[in-house]
Design an enzyme around this catalytic site. Structure first.
Site, PDB file in Angstrom:
ATOM      1  N   LYS A 198       0.118   5.033   9.404  1.00  0.00           N
ATOM      2  CA  LYS A 198       0.573   5.228   8.027  1.00  0.00           C
ATOM      3  C   LYS A 198       0.728   6.721   7.734  1.00  0.00           C
ATOM      4  CE  LYS A 198       0.376   2.524   3.816  1.00  0.00           C
ATOM      5  NZ  LYS A 198       1.710   1.942   4.038  1.00  0.00           N
ATOM      6  N   GLU A 234      10.887  -3.431   9.766  1.00  0.00           N
ATOM      7  CA  GLU A 234      10.116  -3.426   8.522  1.00  0.00           C
ATOM      8  C   GLU A 234      11.022  -3.231   7.335  1.00  0.00           C
ATOM      9  OE1 GLU A 234       6.281  -0.920   9.780  1.00  0.00           O
ATOM     10  OE2 GLU A 234       6.612  -1.016   7.627  1.00  0.00           O
TER      11      GLU A 234
END
Lengths: 350, 350
Positions: A198, A234
């Site tokens: 992340k 994604e």
């Protein structure tokens, strides 16, 4: 902290709730009272941080977060139950993911214990900003940033671990489901990059695609893999699943996909009710032929995909009552909101 | 600014030089007296910024630069000539590149005029930090960062354009040439990403590779393209060229390569002295068979590659007196330092 200096008193001695129009909450920033800040020299351990008034931070202009993108973030939520307990969903998973990201970006992360303790302190200090049960959640944003001064491209000599929070409602304003545009120009991640952690560096690069899609009326963008352009990866800030018969499939976390905590939890819940969950490459063709598709993420929770548009082709999917995503959304949020027993030990009481 | 409030007086009324051991300068941070700061709402125009004392900046924790990597940087240098003039190399090129990057990251950039004026003001305010002729340069670091508050992934509502400077010496401590390791695990950029602009997001992701290579004794890392793994792209923070006979080749700026200003200038100088310069895909095999290789960049200037190591294979290259890179380095720095006439109009007087 000694009770006498604790900001918690402010929160606890004041009103039960902050002055927020809970019904109108969307996914935007509502500044709260306090944030958590802790600093650490490179390679050392984070000591206890401090709860301080929410506000601007002071940082050197030559920090790697400002110059070189050396930063990680996390996102998790605190929920208020009907009987007024406040609980956080799987915070230790965010702590572990931050550690994996820190290893990738050569940063010094907080330990799992420090991370979870800091999350708890921050939520407690901002207790009156946790929406009433069923009216929203307190979004928690931990940041780990390279904050020390350095001129050339290298790890920062100092790191700042910071947590701020904001009460939020739904991430997307659509009720029925997301209308996704498949991007065939921009890609989100590549093998040997940072798509699997992340890292802040995964997000600014997708903004242009997102802005373009939204200006054409889409809810969000679905990215294809950079290597072949054939497999789905994604959505800008959440994972995607497809459903066909009894099989639920989602792209594997082999370096370009964020290992979502909601993704992982939903996979487990789907298996619990008899679905076969496959983590494998999913082609765009498979998506276009699926019965159902849905997105998962801390911000979006579980959200049905109503349509996918790829070039000129638009495909619609099952949503609403009969959809698996509706069932899974209900299962997950029932645990999070305390409507059913948390048999998995996912909720951490504040 | 009115003379009475101008920080330039401080610089001009004081000593000619700051207290720096010029002989010992490397490429590390030496804080100076002043920096430039200007802010702008999204989509509006930057008005005149301010020269302020160098120091920490104040920024909201929920800015896209801290959370999502919405930032660009530039690098350029100021040179002091033997006759004590101070000049900057092609600043308008950095301004244009920042504008291209801003378009890619949905940011609001300063105009070329504002950018160049800000660079001039910053250098002038820090005049005594410009090393004596031949002893180094003043490295100038413009930053454009998404500084406004926002929770979700989206363009910042406010941007900060900031410039700080530092006197510097050589970027690499090696004298003869760079010993590069070819990375076959990590990649720097992908098509549809941000490799073609000077986004902060291109740099933290390469730090791990760089740290690993340096710990094995290499000077720097050479990345291969993410799509095929067969073509050379960039070194961690500079462009690369190969030489074979009369042909000088460098990877094309088709999205994954930073369009370096030194790269562009060196291509022009090489053509001036009769070399054929090709911008095209260059395979790792070609590099291994080249007579010479060299890197270019604002920080490295022009630096010969002494060796390249790919898996177990180590190849050596021509360096020193007979090398083209030595000739090009001399041609470029002679213009920059004012030793020859600037017939190309590259130098901007402060």
């Amino acid at each position: 902290m000694a009770p006498s200096s604790s900001p918690l008193l402010t929160s606890e001695s004041g009103e039960k709730y902050a002055n927020v129009k809970w019904e109108e909450l969307g996914f935007s920033l509502t500044p709260t009272d306090y944030m958590y800040v802790s600093k650490c020299r490179q390679g050392e351990s984070f000591s206890d941080g401090k709860i301080v008034p929410y506000g601007d931070i002071s940082i050197t202009p030559c920090s790697p977060i400002l110059n070189y993108g050396q930063g990680l973030f996390e996102g998790l939520k605190a929920y208020r139950t009907e009987d007024d307990r406040i609980r956080v969903f799987r915070p230790e998973q965010n702590a572990l993911r931050m550690q994996t990201g820190a290893e990738r970006l050569c940063m010094t992360p907080p330990s799992t214990e420090k991370f979870v303790e800091a999350v708890k302190q921050t939520v407690l200090a901002n207790k009156k900003w946790v929406p009433p049960a069923g009216k929203g959640t307190l979004y928690i944003r931990p940041l780990l940033i390279g904050s020390g001064a350095i001129l050339g491209v290298a790890p920062a000599p100092e790191y700042t671990f910071l947590i701020y929070v904001s009460p939020v409602g739904d991430y997307h304003k659509v009720s029925s489901g997301l209308n996704l545009k498949v991007d065939h120009k921009y890609h989100r991640a590549h093998y040997g990059g940072t798509g699997g952690v992340k890292s802040c560096t995964n997000y600014a690069p997708v903004v242009k695609s997102l802005v373009e899609a939204k200006s054409s009326g889409f809810s969000d963008v679905l990215f294809l893999d950079a290597a072949t352009g054939r497999n789905i990866e994604e959505v800008s800030a959440c994972n995607i699943f497809i459903v066909r018969g009894n099989i639920v499939s989602t792209p594997p976390t082999s370096g370009t996909i964020l290992p979502g905590i909601t993704r992982k939890s939903i996979s487990e819940l789907a298996r619990d009710i008899g679905y076969q969950v496959q983590e494998r490459d999913v082609s765009i063709d498979e998506l276009l032929e699926a019965e159902e598709a849905f997105c998962t993420g801390t911000a979006v929770v579980v959200k049905a995909v109503e349509s996918v548009t790829f070039h000129e082709k638009k495909v619609k999917y099952r949503t609403g009552e009969g959809a698996l995503s509706t069932k899974l959304h209900s299962m997950l949020t029932s645990i999070q909101m305390g409507l059913v027993e948390d048999t998995k030990g996912w909720m951490v009481e504040i």
